[in-house]
Design an enzyme around this catalytic site. Structure first.
Site, PDB file in Angstrom:
ATOM      1  N   GLU A 100       0.949  -1.149  -0.085  1.00 57.22           N
ATOM      2  CA  GLU A 100       0.003  -0.068   0.092  1.00 57.22           C
ATOM      3  C   GLU A 100       0.774   1.309   0.094  1.00 57.22           C
ATOM      4  O   GLU A 100       1.622   1.353   0.702  1.00 57.22           O
ATOM      5  CB  GLU A 100      -0.761  -0.063   1.314  1.00 57.22           C
TER       6      GLU A 100
ATOM      7  N   ASP B  75       9.621   4.697  15.226  1.00 53.28           N
ATOM      8  CA  ASP B  75       9.567   5.853  14.915  1.00 53.28           C
ATOM      9  C   ASP B  75      10.110   6.750  16.376  1.00 53.28           C
ATOM     10  O   ASP B  75       9.248   6.422  17.176  1.00 53.28           O
ATOM     11  CB  ASP B  75       7.971   6.294  14.587  1.00 53.28           C
TER      12      ASP B  75
ATOM     13  N   ASP C  12      10.696  10.494  17.691  1.00 50.85           N
ATOM     14  CA  ASP C  12      10.572  11.864  17.480  1.00 50.85           C
ATOM     15  C   ASP C  12      10.973  12.701  18.680  1.00 50.85           C
ATOM     16  O   ASP C  12      10.617  12.236  19.812  1.00 50.85           O
ATOM     17  CB  ASP C  12       8.963  11.965  16.857  1.00 50.85           C
TER      18      ASP C  12
END
Lengths: 455, 377
Positions: free
Chosen positions: B42, B105, B107
């Site tokens: 996707e 992830d 951050d």
């Protein structure tokens, strides 16, 4: 030690069927409560042992009961993801307990029989990583008779819960599991082998061929199974209790003081908006009935109570009777003979959630739906605000929110009770949490009774 | 962020071929088209007005490039590999994620306890050492704990690899891609087959392997103390990170770089006012004191086992990577694609070499503007 691989084939009587199911439900509920309270280690084991001895004793009949009841509950609990999870988690806990408490030889034999062979690491390997192993999972120093505990080398995917808690040494994608933690592997390996078949197919397999006397009872069994998942196994609150009659005039005070959050919330909303939707009326109405209001309030009076509130906003009385008058008679067993006992927490939590979509959006209040369990339906901000408004201390709020996050709504409710009844210790007792709104109410009445008398 | 610049970028710079080769994982030439991974992957484009176009999929790089130029997305995300090509997902009754890289992830927003002003870009760039540290720690844990790691039991391992061991031991975590997220974080993509095939839910119940890996790597914040909870003795993985990375970083960056106010807060975390005050006094008297010296001083004050444990927790709290566990847990979480342009900063999300991450300077990352200038030159 059973993995319950084959469903039972021997017929049992319907009353046995029900009795078995209830006992296992009690056993699992005990485990659930113990887990929800965060009991660990020895305490948890003691609790499970006690419940096991009470409900599933190690006797021939007890074993049969264990065997059958597992499958009966499987039938009842395979209908939704939530129920499945509940069932599986508690069964797993029971299984772990049994596994750990079996003699080692039996355990080894069992592992062999199940084809769960694990490679123990050699002495050389052990020496090389001894220190890391000890760091990873501190073990009590092993007795001198056994120079080292056996460690098994397995792929890390197989010991998920040890990895999660960082309790196992990992190297190169392999986990080195001490023998004592072997149960973790077994527990992880187990669920994939526990397919939950659809009720009909299992019913068919349980009763193949269906014994003739049973077939006409199929209906009864079906509805029994349907109800089982939300079954309440504590005290019976189906009839109004004597001694707890509350008069209509007291309602505002009592609501503030002794109603659980769900009921208080609905009462407040009723006063505020002069309206409650059907599900909420039902949940609230049944609760009121059981705390004794209908002793003073006949069916008509109960209708009158709702009517009085509803019509304050200018709704015409005849409109009320036309649109809402249908509600009270069944609540007071005047209609069909259905079970109209007050809802237990299990039922409230599981069956009457305002539509999922709206609760996701946090909009169920906006949609005017106030039934269900607030601990489950509120989002965190809403919960926090509500609790603060009810003057719950910051520490308790935190505790409650933690429990809510862990989906232990009933323990959260128990804490709420403690916070609202200074000096009471509900969670620490055997009760553990709130199982029934009316239980909350009665505990609260008990708590205040001596003070009221003194005053 | 003009359409012209984007068109130029997607047309002449964006490495669509390399992307497709990566995401195909060597299956592009398979005769069985159903087994080709790229077409079941996707993609998601985000337009300028923040509309996500999900379930896009492409058979080859030409298709991807054509659509990029047609849609000129401001942001490109990559999702999971599904059971069927996502662009026809409505045709299939059974449409579910099958494979997914293990993604991590990190951050700076999760580091708000450091009172970094995350809104201002320059300060973010100053915090890059933190990101570099996080990257090193996690990469090492992934490689050593889940990957091949330093070789163990030399003789036997070699023998095993030649013979039957090959079949038995599964692939390990080796192919780890680090990408600068364009503003103030990094993404790690663990691409090995073993990582990709981890299901997010194992059948029933909550046996989430992905979640477990994330929890293994991620820290546990103890709400009562406001520190990360670290057990003594430390888990080998944490002990390694502490010894090799966290402790040196702590005194080289946390103790020297920060202003006195920051240190006050840091010392307050020791929960021992007397010692905190003494140390603060000492530091104020000698502002020239180096980080290593300060560290020695602090350590000499924290002698009791309890204080030492607290001190360790403080170090972890200030330095240990804070990853967003939820991103790693699911299979269906979108993550910004490498080589995508960050919509706010205009910086390209370039891959970062972990061994040289110290030298990486986010402010020197090419932006759409500089690329345009370079191309014109």
């Amino acid at each position: 030690l059973s993995m319950y691989e084959l469903p039972p084939a021997e017929p049992i009587s319907v009353s046995e069927f029900e009795e078995f199911a209830y006992d296992r439900l009690r056993l699992l509920s005990t485990i659930e409560l113990a887990r929800a309270k965060g009991l660990k280690g020895a305490e948890l084991e003691a609790r499970i042992r006690k419940a096991r001895d009470e409900f599933m004793p190690l006797s021939p009949t007890g074993l049969i009961k264990d065997y059958y009841s597992h499958f009966i509950l499987r039938l009842a609990y395979c209908r939704s993801e939530d129920l499945r999870r509940w069932f599986l988690q508690n069964e797993l806990e029971l299984f772990k307990w049994r596994f750990v408490n079996n003699p080692p030889e039996d355990r080894a034999a069992w592992l062999r029989a199940k084809g769960l062979q694990y490679e123990a690491i050699s002495r050389d390997e052990y020496e090389e990583i001894k220190e890391e192993l000890h760091q990873a999972s501190p073990q009590p120093p092993s007795p001198p008779s056994r120079p080292r505990a056996l460690h098994y080398k397995v792929a890390f995917e197989e010991v998920v819960d040890l990895v999660r808690q960082r309790r196992v040494y990992l190297r190169g994608g392999s986990a080195f599991v001490p023998a004592a933690d072997l149960v973790s592997i077994v527990a992880t390996a187990r669920p994939p082998r526990l397919p939950l078949p659809s009720p009909t197919s299992l019913l068919a397999s349980v009763f193949t061929p269906p014994p003739p006397p049973l077939s006409h009872k199929a209906d009864r069994l079906a509805s029994f199974l349907e109800g089982l998942a939300t079954q309440y196994v504590g005290d019976d609150y189906s009839r109004p209790r004597s001694g707890s009659a509350v008069s209509l005039a007291d309602l505002p005070t009592v609501s503030r003081r002794s109603f659980p959050l769900c009921m208080h919330n609905m009462h407040a909303k009723l006063l505020e908006t002069k309206h409650l939707k059907h599900s909420a009326r039902q949940q609230f109405g049944l609760f009121l009935k059981t705390i004794g209001l209908p002793k003073r309030l006949s069916c008509e009076e109960s209708t009158a109570f709702f009517r009085a509130e509803f019509t304050k906003k200018g709704m015409a009385a005849d409109k009320f009777m036309r649109d809402y008058g249908y509600g009270a008679p069944p609540l007071h067993r005047l209609g069909k003979r259905q079970d109209w006992s007050a809802m237990s927490c299990g039922k409230i939590i599981n069956s009457s959630t305002p539509s999922i979509v709206s609760s996701l959006l946090g909009a169920n209040a906006a949609a005017g739906e106030h039934h269900g369990c607030p601990f489950r339906n509120y989002d965190e901000g809403q919960m926090r605000a509500t609790l603060q408004q009810m003057q719950v201390g910051a520490q308790d709020v935190q505790y409650i929110l933690d429990k809510v996050r862990g989906q232990h709504y009933q323990v959260a409710c128990g804490k709420f009770f403690e916070a609202r009844h200074k000096g009471s210790t509900l969670i620490e007792t055997d009760l553990g949490g709130i199982n029934h709104p009316n239980q909350y109410f009665e505990e609260s009445q008990k708590f205040f009774a001596p003070k009221d008398e003194a005053a | 962020f003009s359409p012209e610049l984007l068109r130029m970028y997607y047309d002449r710079v964006f490495p669509a071929a390399a992307m497709c080769r990566w995401l195909g994982y060597g299956t592009a030439q398979l005769a069985d088209t159903g087994a080709r991974l790229l077409q079941r992957r996707e993609f998601s484009f985000t337009t300028g007005d923040d509309v996500y176009i999900r379930y896009l999929s492409y058979e080859n790089e030409a298709g991807l490039k054509k659509d990029l130029l047609a849609k000129l997305p401001h942001k490109i995300d990559i999702g999971a590999i599904f059971s069927a090509p996502p662009s026809d997902h409505k045709k299939y009754k059974l449409f579910e994620p099958k494979q997914r890289e293990l993604i991590i992830d990190i951050d700076l927003t999760d580091y708000d306890f450091l009172e970094v002003d995350v809104k201002r870009l320059e300060t973010c760039d100053r915090c890059w050492p933190l990101m570099a540290l996080a990257m090193r720690v996690l990469e090492r844990a992934l490689r050593e704990d889940f990957g091949r790691g330093p070789r163990l039991w030399r003789g036997r391992a070699a023998a095993g690899r030649a013979g039957s061991g090959r079949r038995r031991c599964r692939s390990r975590f080796e192919h780890i891609l680090c990408v600068y997220s364009g503003r103030r974080g990094i993404h790690l993509w663990v691409c090995d087959a073993r990582a990709r095939r981890i299901p997010s839910m194992k059948c029933l119940g909550s046996f989430q392997v992905r979640g477990a890996v994330a929890d293994y790597l991620g820290p546990v914040l103890a709400p009562a103390t406001g520190r990360l909870a670290i057990r003594t003795p430390m888990h080998p993985s944490l002990a390694r990170a502490y010894k090799d990375e966290l402790e040196p970083f702590f005194h080289s960056h946390m103790l020297t770089g920060e202003a006195a106010g920051g240190q006050k807060k840091l010392l307050a975390m020791l929960e021992n006012e007397q010692i905190a005050e003494q140390l603060l006094d000492a530091f104020e008297k000698r502002p020239a004191m180096s980080g290593a010296e300060r560290w020695k001083r602090i350590k000499s004050e924290c002698k009791t086992p309890k204080l030492a444990a607290v001190l360790t927790e403080v170090v972890f709290t200030y330095t240990y990577p804070r990853l967003d566990v939820n991103v790693s847990k699911g299979m269906n979480h979108l993550l910004k694609s490498p080589w995508c342009v960050h919509p706010k900063t205009g910086r390209v999300c370039v891959p970062v070499n972990v061994s040289e991450c110290e030298e990486f300077d986010p402010s020197s990352v090419p932006t759409l503007k500089t690329i345009a200038d370079d191309l014109d030159a």
